[in-house]
Design a protein around this motif. Sequence first.
Motif, PDB file in Angstrom:
ATOM      1  N   TYR A 133       3.472  -6.064   2.130  1.00 20.70           N
ATOM      2  CA  TYR A 133       2.607  -4.920   2.419  1.00 20.70           C
ATOM      3  C   TYR A 133       2.197  -4.235   1.118  1.00 20.70           C
ATOM      4  O   TYR A 133       2.938  -4.238   0.129  1.00 20.70           O
ATOM      5  CB  TYR A 133       3.332  -3.927   3.327  1.00 20.70           C
ATOM      6  CG  TYR A 133       3.632  -4.473   4.700  1.00 20.70           C
ATOM      7  CD1 TYR A 133       2.642  -4.582   5.661  1.00 20.70           C
ATOM      8  CD2 TYR A 133       4.914  -4.909   5.022  1.00 20.70           C
ATOM      9  CE1 TYR A 133       2.922  -5.096   6.921  1.00 20.70           C
ATOM     10  CE2 TYR A 133       5.205  -5.428   6.279  1.00 20.70           C
ATOM     11  CZ  TYR A 133       4.206  -5.516   7.219  1.00 20.70           C
ATOM     12  OH  TYR A 133       4.477  -6.035   8.454  1.00 20.70           O
ATOM     13  N   CYS A 134       1.026  -3.639   1.148  1.00 23.87           N
ATOM     14  CA  CYS A 134       0.488  -2.992  -0.049  1.00 23.87           C
ATOM     15  C   CYS A 134       1.226  -1.682  -0.327  1.00 23.87           C
ATOM     16  O   CYS A 134       1.710  -1.014   0.587  1.00 23.87           O
ATOM     17  CB  CYS A 134      -1.006  -2.721   0.132  1.00 23.87           C
ATOM     18  SG  CYS A 134      -1.960  -4.205   0.524  1.00 23.87           S
ATOM     19  N   LYS A 135       1.276  -1.320  -1.585  1.00 25.76           N
ATOM     20  CA  LYS A 135       1.974  -0.103  -1.976  1.00 25.76           C
ATOM     21  C   LYS A 135       1.300   1.149  -1.430  1.00 25.76           C
ATOM     22  O   LYS A 135       1.963   2.169  -1.218  1.00 25.76           O
ATOM     23  CB  LYS A 135       2.058  -0.025  -3.505  1.00 25.76           C
ATOM     24  CG  LYS A 135       2.944  -1.093  -4.127  1.00 25.76           C
ATOM     25  CD  LYS A 135       2.979  -0.973  -5.639  1.00 25.76           C
ATOM     26  CE  LYS A 135       3.864  -2.045  -6.249  1.00 25.76           C
ATOM     27  NZ  LYS A 135       3.891  -1.977  -7.730  1.00 25.76           N
ATOM     28  N   ASN A 136      -0.023   1.089  -1.214  1.00 22.22           N
ATOM     29  CA  ASN A 136      -0.737   2.268  -0.719  1.00 22.22           C
ATOM     30  C   ASN A 136      -0.842   2.299   0.799  1.00 22.22           C
ATOM     31  O   ASN A 136      -1.604   3.081   1.353  1.00 22.22           O
ATOM     32  CB  ASN A 136      -2.134   2.339  -1.342  1.00 22.22           C
ATOM     33  CG  ASN A 136      -3.013   1.160  -0.929  1.00 22.22           C
ATOM     34  OD1 ASN A 136      -2.530   0.175  -0.367  1.00 22.22           O
ATOM     35  ND2 ASN A 136      -4.308   1.259  -1.224  1.00 22.22           N
ATOM     36  N   ASP A 137      -0.085   1.461   1.494  1.00 21.18           N
ATOM     37  CA  ASP A 137      -0.064   1.441   2.957  1.00 21.18           C
ATOM     38  C   ASP A 137       0.995   2.439   3.423  1.00 21.18           C
ATOM     39  O   ASP A 137       2.200   2.169   3.364  1.00 21.18           O
ATOM     40  CB  ASP A 137       0.258   0.032   3.443  1.00 21.18           C
ATOM     41  CG  ASP A 137       0.131  -0.104   4.962  1.00 21.18           C
ATOM     42  OD1 ASP A 137       0.257   0.918   5.660  1.00 21.18           O
ATOM     43  OD2 ASP A 137      -0.069  -1.240   5.443  1.00 21.18           O
ATOM     44  N   GLU A 140       1.836  -7.191  -6.412  1.00 20.35           N
ATOM     45  CA  GLU A 140       0.929  -6.909  -5.312  1.00 20.35           C
ATOM     46  C   GLU A 140       0.215  -8.207  -4.924  1.00 20.35           C
ATOM     47  O   GLU A 140      -0.174  -9.009  -5.789  1.00 20.35           O
ATOM     48  CB  GLU A 140      -0.101  -5.864  -5.736  1.00 20.35           C
ATOM     49  CG  GLU A 140       0.463  -4.439  -5.775  1.00 20.35           C
ATOM     50  CD  GLU A 140       0.413  -3.771  -4.426  1.00 20.35           C
ATOM     51  OE1 GLU A 140       1.221  -4.156  -3.558  1.00 20.35           O
ATOM     52  OE2 GLU A 140      -0.403  -2.864  -4.236  1.00 20.35           O
ATOM     53  N   CYS A 194      -4.207  -6.832  -1.581  1.00 22.89           N
ATOM     54  CA  CYS A 194      -3.990  -5.442  -1.989  1.00 22.89           C
ATOM     55  C   CYS A 194      -4.904  -5.070  -3.150  1.00 22.89           C
ATOM     56  O   CYS A 194      -5.425  -3.957  -3.214  1.00 22.89           O
ATOM     57  CB  CYS A 194      -2.534  -5.230  -2.396  1.00 22.89           C
ATOM     58  SG  CYS A 194      -1.359  -5.460  -1.049  1.00 22.89           S
ATOM     59  N   SER A 195      -5.112  -5.997  -4.066  1.00 21.27           N
ATOM     60  CA  SER A 195      -6.034  -5.744  -5.179  1.00 21.27           C
ATOM     61  C   SER A 195      -7.448  -5.532  -4.672  1.00 21.27           C
ATOM     62  O   SER A 195      -8.174  -4.660  -5.129  1.00 21.27           O
ATOM     63  CB  SER A 195      -6.008  -6.923  -6.158  1.00 21.27           C
ATOM     64  OG  SER A 195      -4.714  -7.102  -6.692  1.00 21.27           O
ATOM     65  N   SER A 224      -8.167  -4.355  -1.820  1.00 23.34           N
ATOM     66  CA  SER A 224      -8.157  -3.051  -1.156  1.00 23.34           C
ATOM     67  C   SER A 224      -8.341  -1.938  -2.155  1.00 23.34           C
ATOM     68  O   SER A 224      -9.092  -0.999  -1.936  1.00 23.34           O
ATOM     69  CB  SER A 224      -6.836  -2.877  -0.399  1.00 23.34           C
ATOM     70  OG  SER A 224      -6.714  -1.558   0.056  1.00 23.34           O
ATOM     71  N   ASN A 225      -7.673  -2.041  -3.306  1.00 22.46           N
ATOM     72  CA  ASN A 225      -7.760  -0.992  -4.313  1.00 22.46           C
ATOM     73  C   ASN A 225      -9.173  -0.880  -4.878  1.00 22.46           C
ATOM     74  O   ASN A 225      -9.645   0.199  -5.194  1.00 22.46           O
ATOM     75  CB  ASN A 225      -6.765  -1.275  -5.441  1.00 22.46           C
ATOM     76  CG  ASN A 225      -5.325  -1.096  -5.000  1.00 22.46           C
ATOM     77  OD1 ASN A 225      -5.048  -0.350  -4.081  1.00 22.46           O
ATOM     78  ND2 ASN A 225      -4.413  -1.802  -5.668  1.00 22.46           N
ATOM     79  N   SER A 238     -11.271   0.990  -2.208  1.00 25.87           N
ATOM     80  CA  SER A 238     -10.631   2.084  -1.484  1.00 25.87           C
ATOM     81  C   SER A 238     -11.497   3.331  -1.441  1.00 25.87           C
ATOM     82  O   SER A 238     -11.346   4.182  -0.578  1.00 25.87           O
ATOM     83  CB  SER A 238      -9.274   2.405  -2.119  1.00 25.87           C
ATOM     84  OG  SER A 238      -9.455   2.777  -3.473  1.00 25.87           O
ATOM     85  N   ASN A 285      -6.670  -0.634   5.669  1.00 26.88           N
ATOM     86  CA  ASN A 285      -7.772  -0.936   4.764  1.00 26.88           C
ATOM     87  C   ASN A 285      -8.516  -2.195   5.193  1.00 26.88           C
ATOM     88  O   ASN A 285      -8.821  -3.080   4.396  1.00 26.88           O
ATOM     89  CB  ASN A 285      -7.262  -1.097   3.321  1.00 26.88           C
ATOM     90  CG  ASN A 285      -6.536   0.136   2.839  1.00 26.88           C
ATOM     91  OD1 ASN A 285      -6.982   1.254   3.057  1.00 26.88           O
ATOM     92  ND2 ASN A 285      -5.403  -0.063   2.183  1.00 26.88           N
TER      93      ASN A 285
END
Length: 468
Positions: free
Chosen positions: A295-299, A433, A437-438, A440-441, A444, A457
């Motif tokens: 899972y992504c860190k910003n989730d 990551e 996830c990248s 997503s960033n 974002s 996301n």
Amino acid sequence: MNTSIQEDGVRDAQQFGNDDGKPLLASQKMVREVAKSSKTSASFNFINSIIGSGVIGLPYSLNQAGLPLGLLLLVLVAFITDYSIILLIKGGNLSGTNSYQSLVRSTFGLTGYLVLSLLQFLYPFIAMISYNIITGDTLVKVFLRIPGVGPDNLLAERHFVIALSTLLFTLPLSLFRDVSKLAKVSFLSMVLTVVILFIVIIRAATLGPNIPPTENAWVFARWNAIQAVGVMSFAFICHHNSFMIYASLKDPNLSNWSRVTHVSVGSALIISALFAAAGYATFTGYTQGDIFENYCKNDDLATFGRFCFCISIITTYPLECFVTREVVSNVVFNGALNIYSHVAVTLLVVGTCTALSLTYDCLGIVLVLNGVISATPLIFIIPSACYLKLSTERWFNCENRIPCLLLIAGVFVMITGFIMAVMFPQDCSHGDEMFYCSASNRSSSTSTPAAELLLGNSTSFRCHIVAS
């Protein structure tokens, strides 16, 4: 059960005033004097001892075995666990013993006793190390989501987090001398595990469709299914504290124990199967040994799941410490720990686990090796071997066929699983990551926080997939 053993059991049951007529031995009288837990409390402790750090690797076991075969193997391992736990207590009753070590010593002598003690110590000891690794890795991601906590903050340092959780939580809980006092803590751990399960299922529905499945993601079976059995064995092993929980029952007899075992293993199987299937369906071939690394860190929803899982394993840690301390007590102190030696052994065990977890941070190989080296003998081999040795019937007689088959299967899984784990170790992508996830960033800025929380996301994932 053969006639001679059954007659001996009935005589001992009569001698010690067994109230239900079942063939229970002197150990029955001994555990009655210290029993404190109801069947419900014992079940909470038992389920909590099964659903520890191992559940986090179950989605990866499906990645190894294939989803359909993996689920079938999971059910098989649960059935074997249930059967062998009851077989273990039967062996204790037949031999008049009230601990795993004393059972093996009565059947295989000093050599068997020392081998069992080593395995029984290694499994929970390595499990405690894995708990610390997960706590450090996972809580760091949780703390980084707190406003004002950056990469240079002390709370973002895994070594500090492991040391802090040990001093504040796991060590004080491990200093308890009565396992029944952990029943409420175990219930909390169970509730949190159910919450985590719902989070994984939600993310399977909202995040999974936006991650491209890997090639052959839904094949029936894969060649490295033996390693999957090792991970599943690690997840379901609870034999090392079976006698301890059995002794905590208010009315310890085989009937009550069977009910506790069926409820505990059955509940653990349902939770584990749902967790494994939902986790694998989300990430397919990208699934890692620690599912929360996917899972992504910003989730934020996954971050809440990480927090719940950390609390769950912190409350499971003391159960494993109880077992390691009991092994040391039996081998070194002849089963008699006074208050000073109790504290000293606890500090030594917890301190050593903490030191090792501070120097190693890759979880996957820990789960596999502990599964094939420690868990497989404790589940498959030793309970079956003890029962077969106590029985006077031939190995392949009707009632001895299943223990005999379990013994053979255990030896095969242990040897083959170890060879495969060494030759084909799991890649460790600790802290990295994933590619989605990248993506997503990068996009974002086009998503609102509420949409990110609900959909994981999804817009950015879909853009990445189209671009690729």
